[in-house]
Design an enzyme around this catalytic site. Structure first.
Site, mmCIF file in Angstrom:
data_model
loop_
_atom_site.group_PDB
_atom_site.id
_atom_site.type_symbol
_atom_site.label_atom_id
_atom_site.label_comp_id
_atom_site.label_asym_id
_atom_site.label_seq_id
_atom_site.Cartn_x
_atom_site.Cartn_y
_atom_site.Cartn_z
ATOM 1 N N LYS A 87 -25.856 -35.079 -36.800
ATOM 2 C CA LYS A 87 -25.560 -33.732 -36.824
ATOM 3 C C LYS A 87 -24.268 -33.397 -37.901
ATOM 4 O O LYS A 87 -23.374 -33.930 -37.228
ATOM 5 C CB LYS A 87 -25.436 -33.117 -35.572
ATOM 6 C CG LYS A 87 -25.323 -31.472 -35.281
ATOM 7 C CD LYS A 87 -24.652 -30.967 -34.188
ATOM 8 C CE LYS A 87 -23.279 -30.640 -34.318
ATOM 9 N NZ LYS A 87 -22.996 -29.428 -35.230
ATOM 10 N N THR A 130 -13.045 -32.252 -28.243
ATOM 11 C CA THR A 130 -14.573 -32.474 -28.118
ATOM 12 C C THR A 130 -14.660 -34.220 -28.037
ATOM 13 O O THR A 130 -15.588 -34.304 -27.375
ATOM 14 C CB THR A 130 -15.045 -31.965 -29.778
ATOM 15 O OG1 THR A 130 -14.463 -30.945 -30.131
ATOM 16 C CG2 THR A 130 -16.408 -31.906 -29.553
ATOM 17 N N GLU A 139 -13.637 -40.749 -33.556
ATOM 18 C CA GLU A 139 -12.512 -40.714 -34.742
ATOM 19 C C GLU A 139 -11.928 -39.313 -34.519
ATOM 20 O O GLU A 139 -12.673 -38.264 -34.954
ATOM 21 C CB GLU A 139 -12.871 -40.951 -35.929
ATOM 22 C CG GLU A 139 -13.511 -42.083 -36.680
ATOM 23 C CD GLU A 139 -12.503 -43.159 -36.249
ATOM 24 O OE1 GLU A 139 -11.399 -43.099 -36.641
ATOM 25 O OE2 GLU A 139 -12.953 -44.341 -35.973
ATOM 26 N N CYS A 143 -7.466 -34.949 -41.668
ATOM 27 C CA CYS A 143 -6.930 -35.756 -40.561
ATOM 28 C C CYS A 143 -5.853 -36.682 -40.832
ATOM 29 O O CYS A 143 -5.061 -36.822 -39.996
ATOM 30 C CB CYS A 143 -8.075 -36.438 -39.892
ATOM 31 S SG CYS A 143 -8.805 -37.621 -40.598
ATOM 32 N N GLU A 160 -1.701 -30.611 -33.134
ATOM 33 C CA GLU A 160 -2.443 -30.572 -34.538
ATOM 34 C C GLU A 160 -2.731 -29.152 -34.937
ATOM 35 O O GLU A 160 -3.357 -28.462 -34.539
ATOM 36 C CB GLU A 160 -3.843 -31.516 -34.426
ATOM 37 C CG GLU A 160 -4.445 -31.520 -35.699
ATOM 38 C CD GLU A 160 -5.656 -32.151 -35.778
ATOM 39 O OE1 GLU A 160 -6.536 -31.830 -34.861
ATOM 40 O OE2 GLU A 160 -5.783 -33.126 -36.624
HETATM 41 P P1 NAD Z 1 -14.935 -30.433 -33.601
HETATM 42 O O1 NAD Z 1 -14.515 -31.402 -32.635
HETATM 43 O O2 NAD Z 1 -14.888 -28.881 -33.503
HETATM 44 O O3 NAD Z 1 -16.257 -30.636 -34.251
HETATM 45 C C1 NAD Z 1 -16.785 -31.808 -34.757
HETATM 46 C C2 NAD Z 1 -18.247 -32.144 -34.698
HETATM 47 O O4 NAD Z 1 -18.666 -31.867 -33.254
HETATM 48 C C3 NAD Z 1 -19.217 -30.472 -35.293
HETATM 49 O O5 NAD Z 1 -20.353 -31.229 -35.815
HETATM 50 C C4 NAD Z 1 -19.350 -29.969 -34.152
HETATM 51 O O6 NAD Z 1 -20.404 -29.250 -33.968
HETATM 52 C C5 NAD Z 1 -19.579 -31.304 -32.905
HETATM 53 N N1 NAD Z 1 -19.460 -30.724 -31.434
HETATM 54 C C6 NAD Z 1 -18.645 -29.743 -30.974
HETATM 55 N N2 NAD Z 1 -18.693 -29.752 -29.707
HETATM 56 C C7 NAD Z 1 -19.613 -30.678 -29.239
HETATM 57 C C8 NAD Z 1 -20.108 -31.332 -28.122
HETATM 58 N N3 NAD Z 1 -19.727 -30.621 -26.971
HETATM 59 N N4 NAD Z 1 -20.840 -32.320 -28.035
HETATM 60 C C9 NAD Z 1 -21.058 -32.841 -29.393
HETATM 61 N N5 NAD Z 1 -20.770 -32.520 -30.399
HETATM 62 C C10 NAD Z 1 -20.104 -31.509 -30.658
HETATM 63 O O7 NAD Z 1 -14.045 -30.777 -34.942
HETATM 64 P P2 NAD Z 1 -13.932 -29.603 -36.398
HETATM 65 O O8 NAD Z 1 -13.239 -28.722 -35.979
HETATM 66 O O9 NAD Z 1 -15.367 -29.791 -36.935
HETATM 67 O O10 NAD Z 1 -13.103 -30.782 -37.337
HETATM 68 C C11 NAD Z 1 -11.503 -30.994 -37.100
HETATM 69 C C12 NAD Z 1 -11.043 -32.178 -36.155
HETATM 70 O O11 NAD Z 1 -11.719 -33.400 -36.854
HETATM 71 C C13 NAD Z 1 -9.571 -32.063 -36.411
HETATM 72 O O12 NAD Z 1 -9.160 -32.340 -35.257
HETATM 73 C C14 NAD Z 1 -9.644 -33.352 -37.329
HETATM 74 O O13 NAD Z 1 -8.116 -34.228 -37.059
HETATM 75 C C15 NAD Z 1 -10.776 -34.131 -37.004
HETATM 76 N N6 NAD Z 1 -10.911 -35.250 -38.061
HETATM 77 C C16 NAD Z 1 -10.659 -36.632 -37.593
HETATM 78 C C17 NAD Z 1 -10.874 -37.427 -38.714
HETATM 79 C C18 NAD Z 1 -10.511 -39.012 -38.317
HETATM 80 O O14 NAD Z 1 -11.106 -39.763 -39.134
HETATM 81 N N7 NAD Z 1 -9.909 -39.313 -37.111
HETATM 82 C C19 NAD Z 1 -11.659 -37.163 -39.753
HETATM 83 C C20 NAD Z 1 -11.760 -35.807 -40.318
HETATM 84 C C21 NAD Z 1 -11.460 -34.905 -39.092
#
Ligand code: NAD
Length: 481
Positions: free
Chosen positions: A173, A230, A248, A282, A384
């Site tokens: 997804k 999440t 991650e 990130c 963050e």
């Molecule tokens: P998010 O957690 O809102 O969403 C990430 C993904 O999870 C999306 O596809 C979303 O639809 C899905 N999701 C949301 N709720 C869910 C649930 N209950 N069950 C399963 N899946 C669910 O994050 P975002 O806003 O898309 O991305 C930003 C965040 O990602 C920031 O905190 C950033 O630091 C982090 N990030 C981390 C890394 C890393 O490698 N550590 C890399 C990129 C981004």
């Protein structure tokens, strides 16, 4: 653009009649629709993935490797189309999508195509007992991959490539905020002849589709990149089912600048590490700590250079910073600036405002923002923000800056600027972070372990770590005469 799920090797209608709007953040307007899939779509994808698994997991490594290489080639051949789609979906400058996002998506497939041919397991002879152990590394079965919006195709492929290389079948997804390039990837998968059901892409909201993948009793491992909250929710759902989890998560990375650094190089890279992709990486260094003897000089130069960078439409070649990904995210980032305006201990040195870009007045643009802080415990140094906002703070000693750097819940990446190799080593060993960059930033060798400590995640991606995650080790012990 009307996006469809990619299931069993073809684009398919989703179960419900519900659609989500897809926005072009550079103009703030809807330009497409995404299926708001549900649990039935996930179940369907799972069923086809399960059916494909016996055959895919028994293909030769050479065969899998060749298919992955073809995917890499076709991503490369479609650079312009994919980069344009990524830029439009996300708001990132087109040149950045062309130089980084899409080449890296191709590199992910190429890397794991080669890595799987080099992946080996261990043997342990128990000397003196006529016993031989060896380890089988078997694909897990059907696995789930869930990715965020900031580096859409780059992070989506970082998960699915090792998963299928290792012989698994996938229900994946992408973020519902940026689904376009994962959708276009479906066309490439069909063109290269990836067997139907090996990689299924289901679009929709996290709370529906993501949750259905995580909660599915027979999807045995979840590789997730996204926010820490999440990730915690996913861990709560998956842990009682004893799924393998790779998480991650978020970061609040320090950029530590010692007075004995290569000043020019540091200044140039610090602009990038602060604001690349509008600070929505990130790994960006959002807390800048500068040794007091060069603090004033740095402040002047940093503000001066940042103020000269153009924020503009992502399609313009001279745009340095594009639009933020969504209205709600822009509002979230601006709320931190409001907090800084309303509270003591903050001085806004530059930026802080939403921007109206000529010709794209409704786009989600914001000035890169530099805020001086006096207390490391303040919200802007602890939470963050994930946008174009950095804080500045002076420090006096090595011990002090290490303690400031570590004094957050996160532990993803860090950057250190010094010419003193002894100091670099000492500081690297003390920093609580999964990655320490010395005199460089976002310098990636795909063989290295990638991931964070503390609230930044569990497990590592990259190289053999990813192949280990996507396989189940089995010890076979033979007693012979
Ligand atoms: P998010 O957690 O809102 O969403 C990430 C993904 O999870 C999306 O596809 C979303 O639809 C899905 N999701 C949301 N709720 C869910 C649930 N209950 N069950 C399963 N899946 C669910 O994050 P975002 O806003 O898309 O991305 C930003 C965040 O990602 C920031 O905190 C950033 O630091 C982090 N990030 C981390 C890394 C890393 O490698 N550590 C890399 C990129 C981004």
């Amino acid at each position: 653009m009307k996006i469809k799920n990619y299931i069993n090797g073809s684009f398919q209608e989703h179960d419900s009649s519900e659609w989500l709007d897809n926005y072009d953040p550079s103009i703030g307007e809807v330009y497409g629709q995404i299926p708001n899939s549900n649990q039935k779509d996930v179940e369907k994808a799972y069923a086809f993935a399960k059916a494909a698994f016996p055959s895919w997991s028994n293909t030769t490594l050479d065969h899998r490797s060749r298919i992955l290489l073809k995917i890499a080639d076709l991503i490369e051949a479609n650079l312009d189309r994919l980069a344009t789609a990524e830029s439009r979906d996300n708001g990132k400058p087109l040149w950045l999508a062309k130089a980084v996002d899409i080449p890296r998506a191709s590199a992910n497939f190429r890397f794991f195509a080669q890595a799987i041919t080099q992946f080996s397991s261990e043997a342990h002879e128990t000397i003196g007992t006529n016993t031989m152990n060896f380890t089988l590394r078997e694909p897990i079965g059907v696995v789930g991959c869930i990715s965020p919006w900031n580096l859409p195709l780059y992070l989506f492929t970082w998960k699915v490539a090792p998963a299928i290389a290792a012989g698994n079948c996938v229900v994946a997804k992408p973020s519902e905020v940026t689904p376009a390039t994962a959708y276009l990837l479906g066309e490439i998968l069909t063109e290269v002849g990836l067997p139907a059901g090996v990689l299924n892409i289901v679009h929709g909201e996290g709370a529906r589709v993501g949750q259905a993948i995580v909660a599915h009793p027979n999807i045995k491992a979840i590789s997730f990149t996204g926010g820490t909250a999440t990730g915690a929710h996913i861990a709560r759902t998956a842990a009682p089912m004893f799924k393998k989890l790779s998480l991650e998560l978020g970061g609040k990375n320090p950029n530590i600048i010692f007075a004995d650094c290569d000043y020019g190089k540091m200044l140039k890279e610090s602009i990038r590490s602060s604001f690349a992709n509008q600070g929505q990486i990130c790994l960006c260094g959002s807390r800048i700590y500068v040794e007091r003897s060069i603090y004033k000089q740095f402040k002047t130069h940093f503000v001066d250079i940042v103020s000269k960078n153009k924020v503009g439409n992502p399609m313009d070649a001279d745009t340095k910073f594009g639009a933020l990904v969504s209205k709600s995210h822009l509002e979230k980032v601006l709320s931190y600036v409001e907090h800084a305006r309303d509270n003591e201990g903050y001085t806004i040195l530059y930026g802080g405002n939403q921007l109206k870009v000529t010709g794209s007045e409704n786009g989600y643009y914001m000035q890169p923002t530099i805020i001086e802080v006096t207390d490391n415990k303040c919200r802007l140094n602890q939470e963050e923000i994930f946008g174009p906002v950095v804080t500045l703070m002076p420090f006096d000693t090595e011990e002090e800056v290490v303690s400031l750097a570590n004094d957050v819940q996160y532990g993803l990446a860090s950057t250190v600027w010094t010419k003193d190799i002894d100091k670099a080593m000492r500081v690297s060993k003390k920093l609580e972070a999964g990655i320490v960059w010395i005199n460089t930033f976002l310098n990636r060798d795909l063989r290295t372990p990638f991931g964070g400590m503390k609230a930044s995640g569990v497990g590592r991606e990259g190289g053999l770590e990813a192949l280990r995650f996507f396989t189940e080790p089995k010890n076979v012990c033979i007693k012979y005469n």
